[in-house]
Design a protein around this motif. Structure first.
Motif, PDB file in Angstrom:
ATOM      1  N   ASP A  59     -73.730  24.984 -44.792  1.00 16.13           N
ATOM      2  CA  ASP A  59     -74.349  26.345 -45.016  1.00 16.13           C
ATOM      3  C   ASP A  59     -73.492  27.216 -44.489  1.00 16.13           C
ATOM      4  O   ASP A  59     -73.003  27.318 -42.908  1.00 16.13           O
ATOM      5  N   ASP A  60     -73.048  28.176 -45.250  1.00 12.09           N
ATOM      6  CA  ASP A  60     -72.455  29.308 -44.596  1.00 12.09           C
ATOM      7  C   ASP A  60     -73.176  30.476 -44.138  1.00 12.09           C
ATOM      8  O   ASP A  60     -72.978  32.034 -43.828  1.00 12.09           O
ATOM      9  N   GLU A  61     -74.454  30.829 -44.176  1.00  4.56           N
ATOM     10  CA  GLU A  61     -75.184  31.452 -44.134  1.00  4.56           C
ATOM     11  C   GLU A  61     -76.145  31.431 -42.774  1.00  4.56           C
ATOM     12  O   GLU A  61     -77.704  31.367 -42.959  1.00  4.56           O
ATOM     13  N   VAL A  62     -76.125  30.545 -42.009  1.00  7.63           N
ATOM     14  CA  VAL A  62     -76.697  30.028 -40.572  1.00  7.63           C
ATOM     15  C   VAL A  62     -77.214  30.843 -40.319  1.00  7.63           C
ATOM     16  O   VAL A  62     -76.722  31.670 -39.196  1.00  7.63           O
ATOM     17  N   ALA A  63     -78.803  31.376 -39.930  1.00  6.84           N
ATOM     18  CA  ALA A  63     -79.199  32.589 -38.081  1.00  6.84           C
ATOM     19  C   ALA A  63     -78.683  32.743 -37.143  1.00  6.84           C
ATOM     20  O   ALA A  63     -78.683  31.315 -37.236  1.00  6.84           O
ATOM     21  N   GLU A  64     -78.482  32.985 -36.664  1.00  3.10           N
ATOM     22  CA  GLU A  64     -78.675  33.749 -35.079  1.00  3.10           C
ATOM     23  C   GLU A  64     -78.034  34.229 -34.454  1.00  3.10           C
ATOM     24  O   GLU A  64     -78.277  34.949 -34.319  1.00  3.10           O
ATOM     25  N   ARG A  65     -78.494  33.876 -32.508  1.00  4.43           N
ATOM     26  CA  ARG A  65     -78.847  34.655 -31.876  1.00  4.43           C
ATOM     27  C   ARG A  65     -77.618  34.446 -30.715  1.00  4.43           C
ATOM     28  O   ARG A  65     -77.767  33.189 -30.349  1.00  4.43           O
ATOM     29  N   TYR A  66     -77.811  35.638 -29.780  1.00  4.19           N
ATOM     30  CA  TYR A  66     -76.777  35.364 -28.660  1.00  4.19           C
ATOM     31  C   TYR A  66     -77.294  35.789 -27.124  1.00  4.19           C
ATOM     32  O   TYR A  66     -78.056  36.530 -27.242  1.00  4.19           O
ATOM     33  N   VAL A  67     -76.890  34.898 -26.516  1.00  2.47           N
ATOM     34  CA  VAL A  67     -77.347  35.576 -24.395  1.00  2.47           C
ATOM     35  C   VAL A  67     -76.254  35.081 -23.967  1.00  2.47           C
ATOM     36  O   VAL A  67     -75.046  34.428 -24.450  1.00  2.47           O
ATOM     37  N   ASN A  68     -76.061  36.167 -22.909  1.00  2.05           N
ATOM     38  CA  ASN A  68     -75.163  35.485 -22.135  1.00  2.05           C
ATOM     39  C   ASN A  68     -76.233  34.937 -20.669  1.00  2.05           C
ATOM     40  O   ASN A  68     -77.609  36.008 -20.444  1.00  2.05           O
ATOM     41  N   ILE A  69     -75.920  34.498 -19.499  1.00  3.10           N
ATOM     42  CA  ILE A  69     -76.677  32.975 -19.026  1.00  3.10           C
ATOM     43  C   ILE A  69     -76.359  33.911 -17.747  1.00  3.10           C
ATOM     44  O   ILE A  69     -74.206  33.221 -17.129  1.00  3.10           O
ATOM     45  N   LEU A  70     -76.312  34.349 -16.737  1.00  3.32           N
ATOM     46  CA  LEU A  70     -76.159  34.343 -15.147  1.00  3.32           C
ATOM     47  C   LEU A  70     -76.465  33.752 -14.170  1.00  3.32           C
ATOM     48  O   LEU A  70     -77.429  33.117 -14.506  1.00  3.32           O
ATOM     49  N   ASP A  71     -75.726  33.772 -13.543  1.00  5.60           N
ATOM     50  CA  ASP A  71     -76.170  33.031 -12.203  1.00  5.60           C
ATOM     51  C   ASP A  71     -76.690  33.300 -11.179  1.00  5.60           C
ATOM     52  O   ASP A  71     -77.121  34.902 -10.795  1.00  5.60           O
ATOM     53  N   PRO A  72     -77.809  32.947 -11.088  1.00  2.00           N
ATOM     54  CA  PRO A  72     -79.153  33.722 -10.486  1.00  2.00           C
ATOM     55  C   PRO A  72     -79.348  33.915  -8.239  1.00  2.00           C
ATOM     56  O   PRO A  72     -79.968  34.635  -8.401  1.00  2.00           O
ATOM     57  N   ARG A  73     -78.850  33.820  -8.289  1.00  2.00           N
ATOM     58  CA  ARG A  73     -77.378  33.661  -7.094  1.00  2.00           C
ATOM     59  C   ARG A  73     -76.628  34.895  -6.548  1.00  2.00           C
ATOM     60  O   ARG A  73     -76.678  35.779  -6.153  1.00  2.00           O
ATOM     61  N   ALA A  74     -75.624  34.534  -7.221  1.00  3.95           N
ATOM     62  CA  ALA A  74     -74.107  35.158  -7.554  1.00  3.95           C
ATOM     63  C   ALA A  74     -74.327  36.521  -8.400  1.00  3.95           C
ATOM     64  O   ALA A  74     -73.412  36.651  -7.660  1.00  3.95           O
ATOM     65  N   GLY A  75     -75.031  36.612  -9.717  1.00  7.05           N
ATOM     66  CA  GLY A  75     -74.930  37.830 -10.139  1.00  7.05           C
ATOM     67  C   GLY A  75     -73.918  37.609 -11.349  1.00  7.05           C
ATOM     68  O   GLY A  75     -73.848  38.142 -12.382  1.00  7.05           O
ATOM     69  N   THR A  76     -72.838  36.244 -11.305  1.00  3.80           N
ATOM     70  CA  THR A  76     -71.765  35.943 -12.206  1.00  3.80           C
ATOM     71  C   THR A  76     -71.981  35.434 -12.952  1.00  3.80           C
ATOM     72  O   THR A  76     -73.566  34.660 -13.146  1.00  3.80           O
ATOM     73  N   VAL A  77     -71.574  35.487 -13.932  1.00  2.00           N
ATOM     74  CA  VAL A  77     -71.679  34.727 -15.608  1.00  2.00           C
ATOM     75  C   VAL A  77     -71.216  33.273 -15.363  1.00  2.00           C
ATOM     76  O   VAL A  77     -70.439  32.583 -15.723  1.00  2.00           O
TER      77      VAL A  77
END
Length: 386
Positions: free
Chosen positions: A317-335
């Motif tokens: 399947d060449d048309e699979v819908a996708e979405r993106y997120v970035n997930i941050l450390d809830p203490r340090a604010g880093t990725v």
């Protein structure tokens, strides 16, 4: 040096999607809320070939202890906490981060795991496998001290117990055929070698000019990063100078969401707090809530640019819908994990909500006084560092 070419030659068994992850990462950073207006409905955005920085989101690595604790690339848990006030969650996080002590050390270590899900077949049956590759970077404060980068393939293995049963029923073959969309060139749809042990290790050591390898925001030295302003207005103006100094095709407003790249770089807590406050005030930033990242760590899911309305290929399947997120450390604010691709619909062999690709950092990332040793069992590469 183009690390994509290095990995392709040094890690011949590494699955091709690593390149796709790189291109998606750059597309996400270049995207704006109105970018897709000129695209026809349902049409996949065209991905550019992009610079591969040593610590860019698409470099690949993590410590073995973390890797071996991850057995499946399972469904992305729905946010369990939706912070009141939306982006205020970033402001609260910034307040906490600003109180953290500065880190010291002679080397900035950045271990990163690039993982993903691939549809394959063996014995006439299709199933899914996980792949992971790893890079460990040591960048010294002293520009005369060599930068060291170790790269290796970690594993290609069945994604779930059910997938493993299909593989075993086929005789546990050492190589499996990748399932591709009709018309895919044969050289892009070859066999993948299965394996649960690290392999194909290479490393480089070279003296740099002092410029940090991740050049998404332009050429910045470690000293430049350390001197970034700790207030939002000052940081914005410093970024404006970076924008003016580069050959940019986007407006300054379109460039600003790219400041999220600083959360992946060696900046102090007070600068990181200023970055979080700056990002919280941008119209392109959306806090999604608290989730578990692909390595099972709880973090704050955030999007800094347009992150929906994209499609990818999975299996046939060449048309699979996708979405993106970035997930941050809830203490340090880093990725914790960047450009995490999540299936926005189901298709054959893939359930909606499943993590497709990700780049995740190991918890020991940061400053250290431990000098990198020559990796055992690794081949020295003579290719220069850019």
């Amino acid at each position: 040096m183009d690390e994509l070419d290095l990995l392709a030659k040094a890690l011949p068994d590494a699955p091709p999607p690593s390149r796709e992850v790189v291109e998606r990462a750059r597309t996400r950073l270049a995207a704006t809320a109105g970018q897709s207006a000129g695209q026809s409905a349902g049409r996949r955005p065209r991905h550019r070939r992009a610079f591969w920085g040593w610590t860019a989101v698409a470099t690949v690595a993590v410590i073995t202890a973390v890797i071996t604790g991850v057995s499946v690339l399972g469904p992305a848990p729905a946010p369990v906490i939706v912070p009141d006030g939306g982006n205020d969650a970033l402001l609260h996080l910034a307040d906490d981060v600003a109180r953290l002590p500065d880190e010291t050390g002679a080397y900035w270590r950045r271990p990163l795991l690039n993982g993903g899900l691939i549809r394959v077949e063996a014995g006439g049956e299709a199933f899914n496998v996980l792949y992971a590759s790893r890079v460990d970077l040591w960048q010294p404060r002293d520009p005369d001290d060599p930068v060291q980068v170790r790269q290796r393939q970690e594993y290609v293995r069945p994604a779930t117990p059910a997938d493993e049963r299909v593989w075993q029923a086929a005789g546990s073959p050492s190589a499996v055929q990748r399932v591709c969309t009709p018309g895919t060139p044969a050289k892009q749809c070859g066999k993948l070698r299965m394996g649960s042990e690290p392999s194909s290790c290479v490393y480089t050591r070279a003296t740099e000019t002092g410029v940090f390898g991740d050049r998404r925001l332009g050429e910045l030295t470690l000293a430049d990063l350390a001197a970034l302003p700790t207030d939002v207005n000052g940081l914005r103006e410093r970024l404006r100078r970076q924008w003016e100094a580069g050959e940019r095709h986007e407006s300054f407003e379109e460039f600003l969401p790219g400041a999220s790249a600083l959360l992946e770089m060696p900046i102090g807590p007070k600068v990181r707090a200023a970055v979080l406050r700056l990002l919280a005030g941008l119209p392109t930033t959306t806090v999604r809530g608290t989730v578990e990242d692909p390595l099972g760590r709880r973090g704050l899911a955030v999007t800094f640019v347009k992150s929906e309305g994209f499609t990818t290929q999975f299996g046939a399947d060449d048309e699979v819908a996708e979405r993106y997120v970035n997930i941050l450390d809830p203490r340090a604010g880093t990725v914790l994990a960047a450009n995490v691709s999540i299936a926005a619909e189901s298709t054959e062999g893939l359930a909606e909500g499943t993590y497709l690709y990700y780049a995740a950092w190991a918890p020991e990332a940061g400053w250290t006084d431990d000098r990198p040793e020559q990796p055992r069992g690794c081949k020295l590469s003579k290719r220069p560092i850019p």
